[in-house]
Motif scaffolding. Structure first.
Motif, PDB file in Angstrom:
ATOM      1  N   THR A  24      95.541  57.480  13.038  1.00 52.87           N
ATOM      2  CA  THR A  24      96.647  56.520  13.119  1.00 52.87           C
ATOM      3  C   THR A  24      97.924  57.180  12.624  1.00 52.87           C
ATOM      4  OG1 THR A  24      96.230  55.640  10.899  1.00 52.87           O
ATOM      5  CG2 THR A  24      95.088  54.583  12.733  1.00 52.87           C
ATOM      6  N   ARG A  35      96.848  56.769  17.497  1.00 57.52           N
ATOM      7  CA  ARG A  35      97.107  55.361  17.773  1.00 57.52           C
ATOM      8  C   ARG A  35      97.999  54.788  16.681  1.00 57.52           C
ATOM      9  NH1 ARG A  35      93.617  52.115  14.683  1.00 57.52           N
ATOM     10  NH2 ARG A  35      91.863  53.248  13.742  1.00 57.52           N
ATOM     11  N   ARG A  67      98.722  56.291  26.280  1.00 53.75           N
ATOM     12  CA  ARG A  67      98.046  55.951  25.029  1.00 53.75           C
ATOM     13  C   ARG A  67      96.547  56.248  25.037  1.00 53.75           C
ATOM     14  NH1 ARG A  67      98.201  49.306  25.008  1.00 53.75           N
ATOM     15  NH2 ARG A  67      97.211  48.979  27.046  1.00 53.75           N
TER      16      ARG A  67
END
Length: 222
Positions: A5, A123, A117
Motif C-alpha cells: 500500500t 494499491r 491498477r
C-alpha cells in the motif's frame, strides 16, 4: 502476490478525484445550456428586459461561446457592450478554460489509474479502513456545505468576495446596464441558482464516492 500500500498514492488519487469532482461540478451549469434557457421564463426576463426569448438566448449563447472557447470573437447579440465589459469576459474565459483543462487532465489521469491498477504492485492505503474516495467525498461535502451555508446567509457579500478573490484588483465586473446590457439578462438570482446547481452536483458526486467505498469495504470484510 500481495500488493504493497502507498500513502502517497492515496494522497495523489484523493487530490485528482477532488479536482475532477470540483471542476466537473463547476462545468455543469456552464456546459449544460438548458439550465439557463429554463430560467428565461421563470425569472421573467422577457418582461423585465423588453427582449424576446430568441434575443435573450442568442445574447447568452454568443457570450458563452466566447467564454468557453467556441468562438474567439466576443459578442452579445443585439445587446451593446463596452471594452470594459469585454475585458471582464476575457477574464471569465481564462477561468472557464482553466476549469475545463483541470477537469480533462484529472479525469484522464484517473482513467489511466483505473486501467493500470491491476498491473502495478501497489494499491492505495486505506485510512481507518476507508479508501480515498470515502475521505475525498466527506472532505468536499464538509467544505462546500459550509461555503453553501455562508452563501445562503449573505449571498450578495459572498458574490462580492468571490469576485475579489478571482478577479483581484479589478472592478470591471461591476456592469453598467446601459453600456453592458448583458447584465440585464444575467440577474443575481441566476448566479445564485448556478451556485445551487454546482453544490448539488458536487454533493451528489461525493455521495456516490462515499457509497462506492462503503460497498467496496463490505467486500473486503471477512
Amino acid at each position: 502476490m500481495t500488493k504493497r500500500t502507498g500513502k502517497l498514492l492515496t494522497l495523489a488519487l484523493a487530490l485528482l478525484t477532488a479536482l475532477f469532482v470540483l471542476s466537473a461540478s463547476i462545468a455543469a451549469p456552464i456546459l449544460f445550456r438548458p439550465f439557463y434557457y429554463w430560467q428565461v421564463d421563470s425569472l421573467e426576463l422577457e418582461a423585465q428586459t423588453g427582449l424576446s426569448h430568441e434575443e435573450i438566448t442568442q445574447a447568452y449563447d454568443e457570450m458563452l461561446d466566447y467564454c468557453t472557447g467556441v468562438s474567439d470573437v466576443f459578442s452579445t447579440g443585439v445587446l451593446p457592450w463596452s471594452e470594459s465589459g469585454r475585458s471582464h469576459f476575457a477574464d471569465v474565459r481564462r477561468l472557464f478554460l482553466l476549469d475545463f483543462r483541470i477537469m480533462g487532465v484529472s479525469g484522464l489521469l484517473l482513467l489511466v489509474w483505473i486501467f493500470l491498477r491491476g498491473r502495478i504492485p501497489l494499491r492505495p492505503h486505506r485510512i481507518c479502513g476507508r479508501g480515498f474516495t470515502f475521505w475525498t467525498g466527506c472532505g468536499l461535502i464538509a467544505v462546500f456545505a459550509l461555503l453553501g451555508a455562508l452563501c445562503a446567509i449573505d449571498f450578495q457579500r459572498a458574490f462580492t468576495l468571490f469576485h475579489a478573490v478571482f478577479f483581484p484588483g479589478k472592478t470591471n465586473w461591476i456592469f453598467d446596464s446601459e453600456t453592458d446590457a448583458i447584465i440585464r439578462i444575467l440577474p443575481e438570482v441566476f448566479f445564485r441558482n448556478c451556485g445551487i446547481c454546482i453544490l448539488s452536483v458536487l454533493i451528489l458526486s461525493c455521495a456516490v464516492l462515499i457509497l462506492a467505498d462503503l460497498k467496496h469495504g463490505k467486500r473486503l470484510s471477512p
